[in-house]
Design a protein around this motif. Structure first.
Motif, PDB file in Angstrom:
ATOM      1  N   PHE A 177       0.857  -1.184   0.000  1.00 30.38           N
ATOM      2  CA  PHE A 177       0.000   0.000   0.000  1.00 30.38           C
ATOM      3  C   PHE A 177       0.893   1.233   0.000  1.00 30.38           C
ATOM      4  O   PHE A 177       1.582   1.512   0.976  1.00 30.38           O
ATOM      5  CB  PHE A 177      -0.897   0.027   1.242  1.00 30.38           C
ATOM      6  CG  PHE A 177      -1.999  -0.989   1.247  1.00 30.38           C
ATOM      7  CD1 PHE A 177      -3.308  -0.614   0.968  1.00 30.38           C
ATOM      8  CD2 PHE A 177      -1.743  -2.327   1.552  1.00 30.38           C
ATOM      9  CE1 PHE A 177      -4.339  -1.554   0.995  1.00 30.38           C
ATOM     10  CE2 PHE A 177      -2.761  -3.265   1.576  1.00 30.38           C
ATOM     11  CZ  PHE A 177      -4.067  -2.881   1.288  1.00 30.38           C
ATOM     12  N   LEU A 178       0.890   1.977  -1.084  1.00 28.25           N
ATOM     13  CA  LEU A 178       1.692   3.189  -1.180  1.00 28.25           C
ATOM     14  C   LEU A 178       0.767   4.385  -0.998  1.00 28.25           C
ATOM     15  O   LEU A 178       0.062   4.798  -1.922  1.00 28.25           O
ATOM     16  CB  LEU A 178       2.417   3.265  -2.532  1.00 28.25           C
ATOM     17  CG  LEU A 178       3.700   2.442  -2.676  1.00 28.25           C
ATOM     18  CD1 LEU A 178       3.405   0.943  -2.615  1.00 28.25           C
ATOM     19  CD2 LEU A 178       4.411   2.761  -3.985  1.00 28.25           C
ATOM     20  N   MET A 179       0.770   4.908   0.221  1.00 31.59           N
ATOM     21  CA  MET A 179      -0.140   5.993   0.564  1.00 31.59           C
ATOM     22  C   MET A 179       0.505   7.346   0.287  1.00 31.59           C
ATOM     23  O   MET A 179       1.704   7.438  -0.008  1.00 31.59           O
ATOM     24  CB  MET A 179      -0.552   5.890   2.035  1.00 31.59           C
ATOM     25  CG  MET A 179      -0.912   4.480   2.499  1.00 31.59           C
ATOM     26  SD  MET A 179      -2.301   3.739   1.613  1.00 31.59           S
ATOM     27  CE  MET A 179      -3.643   4.096   2.743  1.00 31.59           C
ATOM     28  N   LYS A 180      -0.269   8.402   0.400  1.00 34.78           N
ATOM     29  CA  LYS A 180       0.215   9.765   0.143  1.00 34.78           C
ATOM     30  C   LYS A 180       0.631  10.427   1.451  1.00 34.78           C
ATOM     31  O   LYS A 180      -0.157  10.525   2.384  1.00 34.78           O
ATOM     32  CB  LYS A 180      -0.883  10.585  -0.521  1.00 34.78           C
ATOM     33  CG  LYS A 180      -0.551  12.067  -0.715  1.00 34.78           C
ATOM     34  CD  LYS A 180      -1.767  12.811  -1.256  1.00 34.78           C
ATOM     35  CE  LYS A 180      -1.518  14.302  -1.361  1.00 34.78           C
ATOM     36  NZ  LYS A 180      -1.416  14.962  -0.051  1.00 34.78           N
ATOM     37  N   GLU A 181       1.875  10.878   1.496  1.00 37.22           N
ATOM     38  CA  GLU A 181       2.323  11.614   2.671  1.00 37.22           C
ATOM     39  C   GLU A 181       1.631  12.977   2.694  1.00 37.22           C
ATOM     40  O   GLU A 181       1.384  13.581   1.655  1.00 37.22           O
ATOM     41  CB  GLU A 181       3.841  11.800   2.645  1.00 37.22           C
ATOM     42  CG  GLU A 181       4.637  10.504   2.738  1.00 37.22           C
ATOM     43  CD  GLU A 181       4.476   9.790   4.073  1.00 37.22           C
ATOM     44  OE1 GLU A 181       4.195  10.478   5.080  1.00 37.22           O
ATOM     45  OE2 GLU A 181       4.629   8.556   4.113  1.00 37.22           O
ATOM     46  N   LYS A 188       0.675  10.549  -8.747  1.00 42.19           N
ATOM     47  CA  LYS A 188       1.135   9.206  -8.389  1.00 42.19           C
ATOM     48  C   LYS A 188       2.341   8.743  -9.214  1.00 42.19           C
ATOM     49  O   LYS A 188       2.759   7.589  -9.107  1.00 42.19           O
ATOM     50  CB  LYS A 188      -0.022   8.217  -8.533  1.00 42.19           C
ATOM     51  CG  LYS A 188      -1.179   8.518  -7.578  1.00 42.19           C
ATOM     52  CD  LYS A 188      -2.326   7.528  -7.726  1.00 42.19           C
ATOM     53  CE  LYS A 188      -3.415   7.801  -6.693  1.00 42.19           C
ATOM     54  NZ  LYS A 188      -4.535   6.850  -6.788  1.00 42.19           N
ATOM     55  N   LYS A 189       2.882   9.640 -10.024  1.00 38.83           N
ATOM     56  CA  LYS A 189       3.975   9.270 -10.922  1.00 38.83           C
ATOM     57  C   LYS A 189       5.160   8.668 -10.172  1.00 38.83           C
ATOM     58  O   LYS A 189       5.668   7.598 -10.537  1.00 38.83           O
ATOM     59  CB  LYS A 189       4.431  10.486 -11.715  1.00 38.83           C
ATOM     60  CG  LYS A 189       5.602  10.200 -12.648  1.00 38.83           C
ATOM     61  CD  LYS A 189       6.087  11.467 -13.354  1.00 38.83           C
ATOM     62  CE  LYS A 189       7.291  11.166 -14.230  1.00 38.83           C
ATOM     63  NZ  LYS A 189       7.793  12.390 -14.898  1.00 38.83           N
ATOM     64  N   GLU A 190       5.634   9.332  -9.127  1.00 41.19           N
ATOM     65  CA  GLU A 190       6.814   8.859  -8.399  1.00 41.19           C
ATOM     66  C   GLU A 190       6.563   7.499  -7.757  1.00 41.19           C
ATOM     67  O   GLU A 190       7.456   6.646  -7.728  1.00 41.19           O
ATOM     68  CB  GLU A 190       7.232   9.880  -7.343  1.00 41.19           C
ATOM     69  CG  GLU A 190       7.831  11.150  -7.932  1.00 41.19           C
ATOM     70  CD  GLU A 190       8.359  12.080  -6.867  1.00 41.19           C
ATOM     71  OE1 GLU A 190       8.383  11.683  -5.663  1.00 41.19           O
ATOM     72  OE2 GLU A 190       8.754  13.208  -7.213  1.00 41.19           O
ATOM     73  N   HIS A 212      -3.671   6.471 -13.861  1.00 39.47           N
ATOM     74  CA  HIS A 212      -3.042   5.737 -14.957  1.00 39.47           C
ATOM     75  C   HIS A 212      -1.821   6.454 -15.529  1.00 39.47           C
ATOM     76  O   HIS A 212      -0.823   5.818 -15.869  1.00 39.47           O
ATOM     77  CB  HIS A 212      -4.053   5.514 -16.081  1.00 39.47           C
ATOM     78  CG  HIS A 212      -5.330   4.883 -15.613  1.00 39.47           C
ATOM     79  ND1 HIS A 212      -6.403   5.618 -15.124  1.00 39.47           N
ATOM     80  CD2 HIS A 212      -5.705   3.581 -15.544  1.00 39.47           C
ATOM     81  CE1 HIS A 212      -7.375   4.800 -14.771  1.00 39.47           C
ATOM     82  NE2 HIS A 212      -6.986   3.562 -15.014  1.00 39.47           N
ATOM     83  N   THR A 213      -1.913   7.772 -15.636  1.00 40.79           N
ATOM     84  CA  THR A 213      -0.816   8.550 -16.217  1.00 40.79           C
ATOM     85  C   THR A 213      -0.818   9.962 -15.636  1.00 40.79           C
ATOM     86  O   THR A 213      -1.887  10.538 -15.375  1.00 40.79           O
ATOM     87  CB  THR A 213      -0.922   8.627 -17.750  1.00 40.79           C
ATOM     88  OG1 THR A 213       0.016   9.602 -18.245  1.00 40.79           O
ATOM     89  CG2 THR A 213      -2.309   9.026 -18.211  1.00 40.79           C
ATOM     90  N   GLU A 214       0.371  10.503 -15.458  1.00 40.34           N
ATOM     91  CA  GLU A 214       0.516  11.846 -14.889  1.00 40.34           C
ATOM     92  C   GLU A 214       0.071  12.943 -15.849  1.00 40.34           C
ATOM     93  O   GLU A 214      -0.066  14.107 -15.472  1.00 40.34           O
ATOM     94  CB  GLU A 214       1.963  12.101 -14.461  1.00 40.34           C
ATOM     95  CG  GLU A 214       2.993  12.079 -15.572  1.00 40.34           C
ATOM     96  CD  GLU A 214       3.464  10.671 -15.918  1.00 40.34           C
ATOM     97  OE1 GLU A 214       4.396  10.563 -16.724  1.00 40.34           O
ATOM     98  OE2 GLU A 214       2.911   9.695 -15.371  1.00 40.34           O
ATOM     99  N   ALA A 215      -0.178  12.602 -17.120  1.00 42.87           N
ATOM    100  CA  ALA A 215      -0.576  13.603 -18.115  1.00 42.87           C
ATOM    101  C   ALA A 215      -1.840  14.349 -17.697  1.00 42.87           C
ATOM    102  O   ALA A 215      -2.058  15.490 -18.103  1.00 42.87           O
ATOM    103  CB  ALA A 215      -0.786  12.930 -19.465  1.00 42.87           C
TER     104      ALA A 215
END
Length: 274
Positions: A177-181, A188-190, A212-215
């Motif tokens: 689980f990669l949560m947001k600090e 979510k790109k990084e 899906h994409t940072e665009a």
């Protein structure tokens, strides 16, 4: 002298009383102003009702995850590296349905806040987005790693995992689980790049194109977003799986861009009519 002292004390008490009443009125007025300015939430009523009651929403989610299973198997066969395969998913409105929180905002004529959202997630009462559990069990049966990239905060991880366990989701370790600090970017790109260091991402699943994409994370015009989507049609339904969410998302940013107007007026002005 005693009488004068008594009058001074009495006047002080009266002043304090009226000052207290004035402060209470100011606080009440400020609270009402906040609700009036931020509480333009009528647009959530029909959107939330559609998610909670329509056969169409239920069917679209089931259909999307059914087709995602077919695409996942094909993507696994076409894997291009020796890294283990993974499917990366968002959480909210992708696997967990938070329409109860949207309903709260609509009923209370208020808007999103970290404090009320934290109360909601702590309850661990979100329901399954239809088809999500079956899809994730299928992914695990293929040996595909499941990783969640969410903009929930790290302190919400425990109730999130408890919520999923209660619903019968397949077990996924906490490190997946990669949560947001807090104060970090919502992009979510990084985190996707971090996942790619160890895994080959063969599918991304989300309700927001930024999943899906940072665009789509940059502030764009309404037309830009649609053109961006037209440019990735070959990825839709294969590598990018998109779930419906009419209640919120990046798509609102260009619509609500004019800060001189109310949110409602921005929405009215953005409507295409005859």
């Amino acid at each position: 002298m005693k009488r004068i002292f008594f009058y001074i004390i009495a006047l002080s008490c009266i002043s304090m009383f009226f000052a207290s009443c004035k402060n209470e009125n100011i606080e009440a007025d400020n609270k009402q102003a906040e609700i009036t300015e931020c509480g333009e939430s009528d647009h959530l009523i029909n959107a939330t009702l559609w998610m909670q009651h329509s056969a169409e929403y239920h069917a679209i989610c089931l259909q999307t995850y059914k087709l995602a299973k077919v695409a996942l198997a094909e993507n696994l066969k076409a894997k291009q590296t020796d890294k283990p395969a993974t499917v990366v998913l968002d959480i909210d409105e992708t696997v967990l349905d938070n329409s109860y929180y949207e309903a709260y905002m609509a009923a209370e004529a208020t808007s999103f806040s970290d404090s009320t959202w934290a109360i909601w997630t702590s309850k661990a009462d979100a329901t399954e987005v239809p088809g999500a559990i079956d899809f994730l069990k299928y992914a695990q049966s293929l040996g595909v790693e499941i990783i969640f990239i969410s903009n929930r905060y790290p302190e919400e991880l425990e109730p999130t995992m408890a919520n999923m366990k209660k619903l019968g989701f397949p077990e996924v370790p906490a490190e997946n689980f990669l949560m947001k600090e807090k104060d970090a970017s919502s992009c979510k790109k990084e985190r996707r790049e971090k996942v790619s260091e160890k895994y080959e991402i063969i599918m991304l699943v989300g309700d927001n194109m930024g999943d899906h994409t940072e665009a789509f994370d940059e502030r764009k015009t309404k037309g830009d977003m649609l053109e961006e989507t037209d440019g990735i049609t070959d990825l839709l339904g294969t590598r990018y799986i998109v779930l419906p969410n009419p209640t919120y998302g990046t798509w609102e940013k260009p619509i609500l861009a004019d800060k001189e107007k109310t949110a409602r007026q921005n929405r009215i002005d953005a409507l295409k009519t005859f």
